[in-house]
Design a protein around this motif. Structure first.
Motif, PDB file in Angstrom:
ATOM      1  N   LEU A  70     -17.365   4.391  94.929  1.00 24.53           N
ATOM      2  CA  LEU A  70     -16.310   4.247  93.922  1.00 24.53           C
ATOM      3  C   LEU A  70     -16.353   2.857  93.276  1.00 24.53           C
ATOM      4  N   GLU A  71     -16.695   1.846  94.080  1.00 21.56           N
ATOM      5  CA  GLU A  71     -16.734   0.480  93.562  1.00 21.56           C
ATOM      6  C   GLU A  71     -18.004   0.210  92.756  1.00 21.56           C
ATOM      7  N   THR A  86     -16.748   9.955  87.810  1.00 21.36           N
ATOM      8  CA  THR A  86     -15.965  10.696  86.815  1.00 21.36           C
ATOM      9  C   THR A  86     -16.742  11.850  86.182  1.00 21.36           C
ATOM     10  N   GLN A  87     -17.992  12.019  86.586  1.00 26.34           N
ATOM     11  CA  GLN A  87     -18.812  13.094  86.001  1.00 26.34           C
ATOM     12  C   GLN A  87     -18.800  14.346  86.883  1.00 26.34           C
ATOM     13  N   LYS A 131      -2.445  -2.854  88.845  1.00 23.64           N
ATOM     14  CA  LYS A 131      -3.627  -2.373  88.125  1.00 23.64           C
ATOM     15  C   LYS A 131      -3.270  -1.622  86.838  1.00 23.64           C
ATOM     16  N   HIS A 132      -2.182  -0.848  86.867  1.00 23.82           N
ATOM     17  CA  HIS A 132      -1.901   0.032  85.733  1.00 23.82           C
ATOM     18  C   HIS A 132      -0.499  -0.127  85.157  1.00 23.82           C
ATOM     19  N   GLY A 133       0.256  -1.103  85.659  1.00 26.59           N
ATOM     20  CA  GLY A 133       1.552  -1.417  85.068  1.00 26.59           C
ATOM     21  C   GLY A 133       2.709  -0.643  85.662  1.00 26.59           C
ATOM     22  N   ASN A 184     -10.513   0.996  90.838  1.00 27.68           N
ATOM     23  CA  ASN A 184     -11.800   0.967  90.147  1.00 27.68           C
ATOM     24  C   ASN A 184     -11.901   1.876  88.921  1.00 27.68           C
ATOM     25  N   LEU A 185     -10.925   2.762  88.713  1.00 25.87           N
ATOM     26  CA  LEU A 185     -10.980   3.649  87.548  1.00 25.87           C
ATOM     27  C   LEU A 185      -9.837   3.307  86.580  1.00 25.87           C
ATOM     28  N   ASP A 186     -10.100   3.457  85.261  1.00 20.88           N
ATOM     29  CA  ASP A 186      -9.043   3.147  84.309  1.00 20.88           C
ATOM     30  C   ASP A 186      -7.997   4.264  84.307  1.00 20.88           C
ATOM     31  N   TYR A 187      -6.815   3.928  83.772  1.00 17.10           N
ATOM     32  CA  TYR A 187      -5.689   4.868  83.883  1.00 17.10           C
ATOM     33  C   TYR A 187      -5.943   6.153  83.107  1.00 17.10           C
TER      34      TYR A 187
END
Length: 969
Positions: free
Chosen positions: A713-714, A721-722, A799-801, A756-759
Motif C-alpha cells: 500500500l505504501e 487501485t486497479q 489526512k483528509h480533513g 496512502n490513498l487520496d480521498y
C-alpha cells in the motif's frame, strides 16, 4: 450402548499387532466406539475380567486412562464428547477396589486414572474416595499386603500433590484441612508400623531384598505425602507428632541397610527414601524453623556424615544434591552458627565442594556425546540440580555470613589446584578446570546488568595468567574441556577485560570456531556474540564495525564453516553469532555476497524439515539484518538479494512450510519497502496471493501478512487501485476487524489505506468502512478497539480533513458523529499511549474543535468543552497518571490464536512514521489554535471552558497559553 467384551478384547489384541493394517483398523474402531456412552465403563469392566489375557487387559487399562484424560473434563473448545455423570459415578464406585486387586502393571495404569479423576473431582465431587482409601489402607496394613498399601499410598501421593504447587486460597486450604483430618493419623500409623517392621527384620538379620523393597517404597511414599501435606503450612497434627516423624527420619539418614545396599537397585531405593527425608527436613528448615530448631543439630550432623559417605558415582547424585540443599538452607538461616565452629568451613571445602566440583567421567561423556545438554547445564544455568552447581551454592550460602573465611579458604584451594596443574599439565588438567569453575560459579552478578564480579581472584591477573595461555594455545583441539572453561570465563568477565587485550585475542577466538568439539566452537561463537553486546558508560557500544573489520572475512568464513561440523548443522549459538556480527559490521558487497549465499543455502536445508525453532529464528534474523544493513549502504544490492532469496521464499509459500510462513512474509515486506517504484511483476504475483481470502485463514500468519500488505500500500498505491484490488483490501480489513483477536491488525490495514490513498479514491468505500466499524462497536466493544478507532479517526482528520470525517460518518446515520464522540472518543482519549499516537490524536482533536462546524455549533457547546478537557488531560498528564490499570484484562484465549506461533523479526521491523512531522509541539499547536479561534468570537470560549473543564485542567490550559503567549479572549 451394549459392548461385546469379546469384540472389545479382539480390538485391543489387534492394537498390539506389529502389522500396521490390523493395528490401524482396531485403533480406528476403538476411536469410533469412544464417542458412545458407557465406553469407559465397558473398558474398565474388561480390565477387571481375570479370564482375559493380561497383555490385552493392560492395553485396555492404558486406553481407559487416555480416554479419561481427554473426556473426563474436556476443555470448552475440545471436540471430544464428555463422559456422562451417571457413567462417571459408576467408574468412581468401581475403580479403587479394582486397582487394589490388579497386577502391578495394571495397578499402575489404574492408579494414574484414579489420579486424573481426583484432579478434577476430589474432594468435593468425590467425597467417598478418601474414606475408601483409608479403609482399604487399614485392611491391607493388618495383612501386611504391601502391594495394596503402596497402590493406595501412590494414589494418595498423586492426589495430594496439588498442595505443593497451587496458590494458597481459601478453597485450597479447606481441601487441605479435609485431607489432614482424614489422612494424617492413618499416615503416621502406617509409617510407624512399616518402620517397626523394617527394624525388626534388620535387627533379626531376617529381611531379604524381596521383602524389604516394598517396605522402603512404602516409607518413601509416606515421606512424599508428608511433604505435600506440610507444604502450605505446619498442620497441628504434624506439630504434635513431630518427635515420632523426626526420630524415624533421622534413622534413615544414619542407619545402613547392607541387605539392600549391596545391589545398585537396592541402594537406589534406600537413597530415594533418604532424599525424600532431606526434602522434608529442608521444607521444615525453610518454613517451620522455630519448631524445627531442637532437631537441627542432629540432622545437620547426620546429613554431614551421610555426604561424607556418598560416593562419586552419578547414581547417588539425587541424594547428594538434596542433602547439600539442606545444608545450604541452614547456612543462610539464623542457625548459620553451626558453620562457625573451627575447621567446619575448610572441611566442607575439602570433603564436599572440591570433590563435587571436579569433573567426572559422566561430565566428560556428556561433553562429547550431548553438547546441547552440556551447554544447557554449564552455560545457561539449568544445572542447579547437579552436584557441581549445588556444591558452589552451598559455599555461596555460607559466604552470606562468613564471606572472608570462604574467600581465604577457596582462594588457597584455587592456588593449590593451579599449582598441581602447573606441576603436570597433561595429567592434572582437571585441577585447572576445577579452579576456573570455582571462580566462575562463585562470582556474583550485579543487579539489573550483565556485569559479573568476584572477590576470589583479581580478574585481570587471573585472566592473563590462567585463561590467556589456553586461548593462545596452538592446538584448538587439545584438552577441549579446559578450552571450553577458558572461553566461558572470557564470556562471563567480558566487561572487565580491557579492549586492547580483547582485540589482540580476537583472532584466537576466531580460530576456536574451527575446533572439532561442538562445545568449544559453540562457546567461541557465544563469546564473540556477547562481546559485541558490551556497552561502555553512556550506553555506547564498546566494539564497533571498525574493530571487527580487520578480521571480518575470516570470521564470517569460520562461522559458516563451523555449521558444517557434525551435529552443529543447526547450532543456535553459531547462528546467533552470525546475526550479531552482521548487525555490527560494515556490510560491503564482498561480505554480502558470500553471506547471502551461505544463509540461503542453510534455509534450503531447514525448509525440508524445520525442527529447531531457535536456530531458525536467528537464521531469519540474520537474513533480515543482512538485507537491511547491506541495502542501507548500497541499494544496488537489492536485485542480487532477490535472486538469492526468491527461490527459497517461493519454496516456503509453494510447499506451505507453516513454521516459516510468517518469516517469509516479513522478509518480503522488507524487500518491498527497500524497492524503488515501479514494483516488479514478481512482487505483484505475490500481491495477488496476498489478496486471496485463503491466505488469511491461519491467524498465525495475520501480523506478517498485514505487514506485507502495508508495504504494498505504501510502495505501490497506484497498483492497489486497479482491477478492483482496493475492494479486496477492504474486504480483508472487514474480516480482521470483526474478530477481537485480529481487530488491531485490521486497523493497521485501514490506517495504511487512509494514509496512502487520496480521498477521491477511497470515498466510494468510506460508508462500508463506517458500517463495519459501527457494527463491531455494537457487537463487542473493547478498550483496545476504542483506542484503535480513536487513532483511525485522528489519522482520517489529519489526512483528509475534519469535514470529510464528520460528513462521511453522518451520511451513514444522521448525527452519529456527535454520539461516537461523546460515548467513545472523549472518555477514552486519556488512554492513548505512545509518543506518535498521543501527538496524532491530540492534534486531530484540536483540529476538530477548532475547524469542525459540527462542534462549533451552539448546540454542541458541551461536546466542545468536554473534548477540550480530554485534550488537556492527554497532553498534561503522564501515561502512568492517565492510564493507570488497564480497564480490562485481555482475553488470553482470543489472542492465543496467532501470538503463540507468530514471531516478530526485529531486523525486518516496520519503521514508525510520524504523519505530522511539521508539528513539533502539540501543546503549542493547542495554544495557537485556541487563540486564533477565540479571536474570531471574543468572550465566547472562556465561558465554555469555565463550565466544562475540570478546575485543574483549566489551570493547566491557562499555563500552556501563557507559556506560548497565546491568550484565549
Amino acid at each position: 450402548m451394549e459392548y461385546n467384551p469379546e469384540f472389545l478384547s479382539q480390538c485391543f489384541l489387534h492394537t498390539l499387532s506389529p502389522q500396521p493394517e490390523p493395528r490401524r483398523a482396531a485403533e480406528s474402531k476403538l476411536a469410533e466406539l469412544a464417542d458412545h456412552p458407557n465406553y469407559a465403563l465397558a473398558v474398565l469392566r474388561l480390565v477387571a475380567e481375570p479370564s482375559i489375557n493380561e497383555q490385552i487387559r493392560h492395553a485396555a487399562a492404558v486406553n481407559f486412562k487416555n480416554h479419561l484424560r481427554s473426556r473426563w473434563a474436556p476443555s470448552p473448545d475440545s471436540s471430544f464428547t464428555p463422559i456422562l455423570d451417571a457413567e462417571k459415578d459408576q467408574i468412581k464406585t468401581l475403580i479403587v477396589t479394582l486397582m487394589l486387586s490388579s497386577t502391578p502393571r495394571i495397578q499402575s495404569q489404574l492408579s494414574e486414572s484414579l489420579s486424573l479423576i481426583g484432579k478434577h473431582d476430589f474432594p468435593k465431587s468425590w467425597p467417598t474416595l478418601l474414606p475408601e482409601l483409608v479403609s482399604n489402607l487399614q485392611a491391607a496394613s493388618q495383612s501386611n499386603d504391601y502391594a495394596s498399601i503402596n497402590g493406595i499410598l501412590g494414589t494418595a501421593n498423586s492426589i495430594f500433590k496439588k498442595f505443593r504447587y497451587q496458590y494458597k486460597t481459601n478453597d485450597l486450604l479447606l481441601d487441605l484441612k479435609y485431607c489432614l483430618d482424614n489422612f494424617s493419623a492413618p499416615l503416621l500409623e502406617m509409617f510407624l508400623r512399616t518402620a517397626a517392621l523394617i527394624d525388626s527384620m534388620v535387627s533379626s538379620g531376617g529381611g531379604s531384598p524381596v521383602t524389604l523393597k516394598p517396605l522402603f517404597e512404602s516409607q518413601r511414599l509416606c515421606c512424599r505425602i508428608f511433604f505435600s501435606l506440610n507444604f502450605q503450612e505446619l498442620p497441628e497434627f504434624f506439630e504434635d507428632h513431630m518427635k515420632e516423624w523426626m526420630a524415624e527420619f533421622k534413622k534413615y539418614l544414619t542407619n545402613g541397610y547392607p541387605v539392600l545396599e549391596s545391589s545398585a537397585e537396592g541402594l537406589g531405593l534406600v537413597d530415594e527414601l533418604r532424599a525424600a527425608v532431606c526434602e522434608n527436613i529442608s521444607l521444615y528448615m525453610e518454613k517451620n524453623e522455630e519448631e524445627f530448631k531442637d532437631y537441627l543439630n542432629d540432622f545437620a550432623q547426620a546429613v554431614w556424615t551421610l555426604l561424607g559417605n556418598v560416593s562419586q558415582s552419578s547414581s547417588r547424585d539425587s541424594l547428594a544434591v538434596t542433602a547439600i540443599k539442606f545444608l545450604t538452607t541452614v547456612s543462610t538461616s539464623v542457625h548459620h552458627t553451626l558453620f562457625a565452629v573451627d575447621g567446619v568451613i575448610p572441611q566442607i571445602c575439602q570433603s564436599i565442594v572440591i570433590p563435587n566440583v571436579r569433573l567426572r567421567d559422566e561430565d566428560e561423556e556428556l561433553f562429547e556425546m550431548n553438547y546441547i545438554e552440556f551447554i544447557r547445564r554449564d552455560m545457561e544455568g539449568s544445572d542447579i540440580d547437579t552436584k557441581r552447581r549445588i556444591a558452589c551454592e552451598l559455599l555461596k550460602g555460607i559466604a552470606t555470613n562468613y564471606k572472608q573465611q570462604v574467600i581465604s579458604i577457596v582462594s588457597v584451594q584455587i592456588q593449590n589446584l593451579l599449582t598441581s596443574y602447573a606441576a603436570n599439565p597433561a595429567a592434572h588438567w582437571k585441577d585447572k578446570d576445577c579452579a576456573i569453575y570455582l571462580v566462575v560459579s562463585l562470582s556474583t552478578k550485579k543487579a539489573g546488568g550483565t556485569s559479573v564480579s568476584t572477590d576470589l581472584v583479581d580478574v585481570q591477573s587471573f585472566f592473563a595468567s590462567v585463561i590467556v595461555p589456553e586461548l593462545q594455545s596452538q592446538d584448538v583441539n587439545a584438552f577441549p574441556m579446559l578450552k571450553a572453561g577458558a572461553l566461558k570465563f572470557f564470556t562471563m568477565f567480558r566487561n572487565q577485560i580491557p579492549k586492547p587485550l580483547v582485540l589482540q585475542l580476537f583472532p584466537y577466538l576466531i580460530q576456536f570456531l574451527g575446533a572439532e568439539s561442538n562445545v568449544v566452537h559453540s562457546y567461541a561463537a557465544s563469546c564473540i556474540e556477547k562481546l559485541l553486546l558490551v556497552k561502555d558508560e553512556g550506553g555506547r557500544s564498546r566494539y564497533t564495525s571498525t574493530d571487527v573489520a580487520p578480521n571480518l572475512l575470516v570470521l564470517m568464513n569460520n562461522l559458516f564453516t563451523a555449521l558444517r561440523f557434525p551435529e552443529s548443522e543447526e547450532n543456535q549459538y553459531i547462528m546467533k553469532s552470525i546475526m550479531r556480527v552482521l548487525g555490527v559490521a560494515e556490510i560491503t558487497p564482498e561480505i554480502a555476497g558470500p553471506c547471502i549465499a551461505g544463509l540461503t543455502s542453510i534455509l534450503a536445508e531447514v525448509c525440508k524439515n524445520p525442527k529447531n525453532p531457535i536456530f531458525n529464528h536467528y537464521l531469519f534474523e540474520s537474513v533480515a539484518v543482512l538485507v537491511r544493513r547491506a541495502c542501507e549502504r548500497d541499494i544496488s544490492l537489492i536485485p542480487s538479494f532477490e535472486t538469492s532469496l526468491f527461490p527459497r521464499l517461493q519454496e516456503i509459500l509453494g510447499n506451505d512450510v507453516t513454521e516459516f510462513l510468517p518469516y517469509a512474509f516479513q522478509l518480503l515486506a522488507q524487500l518491498v519497502e527497500l524497492n524503488r517504484p515501479p514494483i516488479s511483476d514478481t512482487y505483484m504475483e505475490i500481491f495477488k496471493l496476498l489478496l486471496s481470502p485463503d491466505s488469511w485463514n491461519r491467524n498465525s500468519n495475520v501480523p506478517a501478512l498485514v505487514r506485507l500488505l502495508q508495504a504494498f500500500l505504501e510502495k505501490a498505491p497506484e497498483k492497489v487501485t486497479q482491477e478492483g484490488r482496493l475492494a479486496q483490501v477492504l474486504g480483508i480489513f472487514n474480516r480482521l476487524v470483526s474478530a477481537p483477536s485480529t481487530d488491531e491488525q485490521g486497523f493497521y490495514v485501514l490506517n495504511t489505506v487512509i494514509e496512502n490513498l487520496d480521498y477521491g479514491t477511497i470515498a466510494p468505500y468510506v460508508g462500508h468502512i463506517w458500517n463495519a466499524l459501527f457494527s463491531r462497536l455494537q457487537s463487542k466493544r473493547t478498550v483496545k478497539f476504542i483506542k484503535s478507532l480513536s487513532i483511525f479517526m485522528s489519522l482520517f482528520v489529519v489526512k483528509h480533513g475534519s469535514a470529510n470525517l464528520v460528513d462521511s460518518m453522518n451520511s451513514v446515520q444522521a448525527g452519529i458523529f456527535l454520539v461516537i464522540l461523546e460515548q467513545f472518543l472523549i472518555p477514552n482519549l486519556k488512554l492513548i499511549t505512545g509518543r506518535i499516537e498521543v501527538k496524532l490524536v491530540s492534534v486531530a482533536s484540536i483540529r476538530l474543535i477548532c475547524e469542525s462546524p459540527a462542534l462549533l455549533d451552539a448546540g454542541a457547546v458541551r461536546h466542545w468543552g468536554k473534548m477540550l478537557d480530554s485534550i488537556v488531560t492527554l497532553l498534561s498528564r503522564t501515561e502512568e497518571d492517565r492510564v493507570g490499570d488497564e480497564p480490562e484484562m485481555p482475553d488470553i484465549a482470543e489472542n492465543a490464536g496467532y501470538t503463540v506461533s507468530f514471531v516478530n523479526l526485529y531486523n525486518a521491523g516496520k519503521k514508525e512514521e510520524d504523519p505530522l512531522k511539521d508539528i513539533k509541539d502539540p501543546k503549542e499547536f493547542l495554544a495557537a489554535s485556541l487563540a486564533k479561534l477565540s479571536a474570531l468570537s471574543p468572550a465566547r470560549f472562556p465561558q465554555i471552558i469555565n463550565e466544562n473543564l475540570d478546575p485543574a485542567n483549566q489551570a493547566v490550559l491557562l499555563q500552556i497559553c501563557s507559556i506560548y503567549n497565546c491568550p484565549i479572549v
